[in-house]
Scaffold this active site. Structure first.
Site, PDB file in Angstrom:
ATOM      1  N   HIS A 121       1.180  -4.948  -1.195  1.00  0.00           N
ATOM      2  CA  HIS A 121       1.366  -4.442  -2.551  1.00  0.00           C
ATOM      3  C   HIS A 121       1.343  -2.925  -2.504  1.00  0.00           C
ATOM      4  O   HIS A 121       0.374  -2.321  -2.055  1.00  0.00           O
ATOM      5  CB  HIS A 121       0.268  -4.957  -3.490  1.00  0.00           C
ATOM      6  CG  HIS A 121       0.447  -4.492  -4.906  1.00  0.00           C
ATOM      7  ND1 HIS A 121       1.173  -5.206  -5.834  1.00  0.00           N
ATOM      8  CD2 HIS A 121       0.007  -3.371  -5.542  1.00  0.00           C
ATOM      9  CE1 HIS A 121       1.166  -4.551  -6.983  1.00  0.00           C
ATOM     10  NE2 HIS A 121       0.473  -3.436  -6.835  1.00  0.00           N
ATOM     11  N   CYS A 122       2.431  -2.300  -2.943  1.00  0.00           N
ATOM     12  CA  CYS A 122       2.548  -0.846  -2.929  1.00  0.00           C
ATOM     13  C   CYS A 122       2.105  -0.300  -4.278  1.00  0.00           C
ATOM     14  O   CYS A 122       2.739  -0.572  -5.305  1.00  0.00           O
ATOM     15  CB  CYS A 122       3.993  -0.425  -2.626  1.00  0.00           C
ATOM     16  SG  CYS A 122       4.248   1.363  -2.689  1.00  0.00           S
ATOM     17  N   PHE A 123       1.030   0.474  -4.295  1.00  0.00           N
ATOM     18  CA  PHE A 123       0.522   1.017  -5.549  1.00  0.00           C
ATOM     19  C   PHE A 123       1.412   2.129  -6.093  1.00  0.00           C
ATOM     20  O   PHE A 123       1.447   2.356  -7.303  1.00  0.00           O
ATOM     21  CB  PHE A 123      -0.910   1.531  -5.354  1.00  0.00           C
ATOM     22  CG  PHE A 123      -1.917   0.435  -5.157  1.00  0.00           C
ATOM     23  CD1 PHE A 123      -2.407  -0.272  -6.240  1.00  0.00           C
ATOM     24  CD2 PHE A 123      -2.359   0.097  -3.886  1.00  0.00           C
ATOM     25  CE1 PHE A 123      -3.330  -1.288  -6.064  1.00  0.00           C
ATOM     26  CE2 PHE A 123      -3.287  -0.913  -3.703  1.00  0.00           C
ATOM     27  CZ  PHE A 123      -3.773  -1.612  -4.800  1.00  0.00           C
ATOM     28  N   ASN A 127       4.471  -2.427  -7.279  1.00  0.00           N
ATOM     29  CA  ASN A 127       5.182  -3.671  -6.993  1.00  0.00           C
ATOM     30  C   ASN A 127       4.767  -4.231  -5.641  1.00  0.00           C
ATOM     31  O   ASN A 127       4.298  -3.492  -4.766  1.00  0.00           O
ATOM     32  CB  ASN A 127       6.700  -3.431  -6.973  1.00  0.00           C
ATOM     33  CG  ASN A 127       7.348  -3.899  -8.252  1.00  0.00           C
ATOM     34  OD1 ASN A 127       6.893  -4.853  -8.876  1.00  0.00           O
ATOM     35  ND2 ASN A 127       8.415  -3.236  -8.647  1.00  0.00           N
TER      36      ASN A 127
END
Length: 237
Positions: A121-123, A127
């Site tokens: 999960h890319c903050f 997303n």
């Protein structure tokens, strides 16, 4: 979970603010200072070439950033009617029913979705990164690192011309920050110049982080793995 949800909002805002500050410094400070060199021809001046390169890198970085968000991984839980929240997690790891675990999937509690070939999960994009947007994510990291490198070089050239200093010695950059802080508090350095110096180290950190992450992702792809599989020790999925 509340801290992670807050980070999911703050991180994209932080990235967009840094991008806006970088754009303003490049367009209104670095590039105009390059036009002051009388020895260059107007058509092939370093200012125009650098401006074109910066716009190309920035457009690709922001374009792939948008594509990462638009190409969000499909929620497999909707089609399979697995339930919500913890119920989905139970189905995925097989604890709800023997043999019910779905291969190469993961439930993200922040996005509340089941992702095929979930990587992480890319903050900064808010997303999940999966099979659908992995390519755009790698290109985003690549162009962001190059844009930071471009800004770093332009910023060093600006500081070198403004403060009449040379970066030929590698130690000059390492000692620039503590020396500048002492000069700033003594009143010998303008706040605008101090801000540019701080941005130099920020661009260096972001550029190295994005470049390292891009290389790490490429290595995982060559090995047929995802970050989730690597850290959960499931290389055979």
């Amino acid at each position: 979970m509340l801290v992670l949800r807050l980070l999911n909002v703050v991180a994209p805002a932080y990235f967009l603010c840094i991008s806006l500050v970088t754009f303003v410094l490049q367009i209104f400070l670095f590039i105009p200072s390059m036009f002051r060199d009388p020895s260059t021809t107007p058509l092939f001046s370093p200012a125009l070439l650098h401006g074109a390169l910066f716009l190309f890198l920035s457009a690709n970085a922001l374009g792939n950033y948008v594509l990462v968000i638009q190409s969000s991984p499909e929620d497999l839980g909707k089609d399979l009617n697995l339930g919500k929240g913890g119920e989905v997690a139970d189905w995925l790891d097989g604890s709800r029913s023997p043999g019910s675990a779905l291969p190469s999937t993961h439930f993200c509690r922040l996005c509340a979705r089941v992702t095929q070939r979930h990587d992480h999960h890319c903050f900064f994009t808010g997303n999940c990164i999966g099979s659908r947007n992995m390519r755009n994510f790698i290109m985003f990291c690549l162009y962001t690192s190059l844009a930071c490198l471009d800004s770093l070089v332009a910023g060093m050239a600006y500081i070198s011309a403004t403060l009449s200093m040379s970066f030929v010695d590698p130690l000059a950059f390492l000692t620039l920050l503590p020396h500048s802080i002492s000069q700033f508090f003594s009143g010998a350095l303008l706040s605008s110049e101090m801000f540019v110096i701080l941005m130099l180290y920020l661009w260096l950190g972001i550029g190295l982080a994005c470049a390292g992450f891009c290389c790490h992702q490429m290595l995982l792809i060559l090995r047929g793995q995802t970050r989730y599989q690597l850290f959960s020790r499931k290389p055979g999925e």
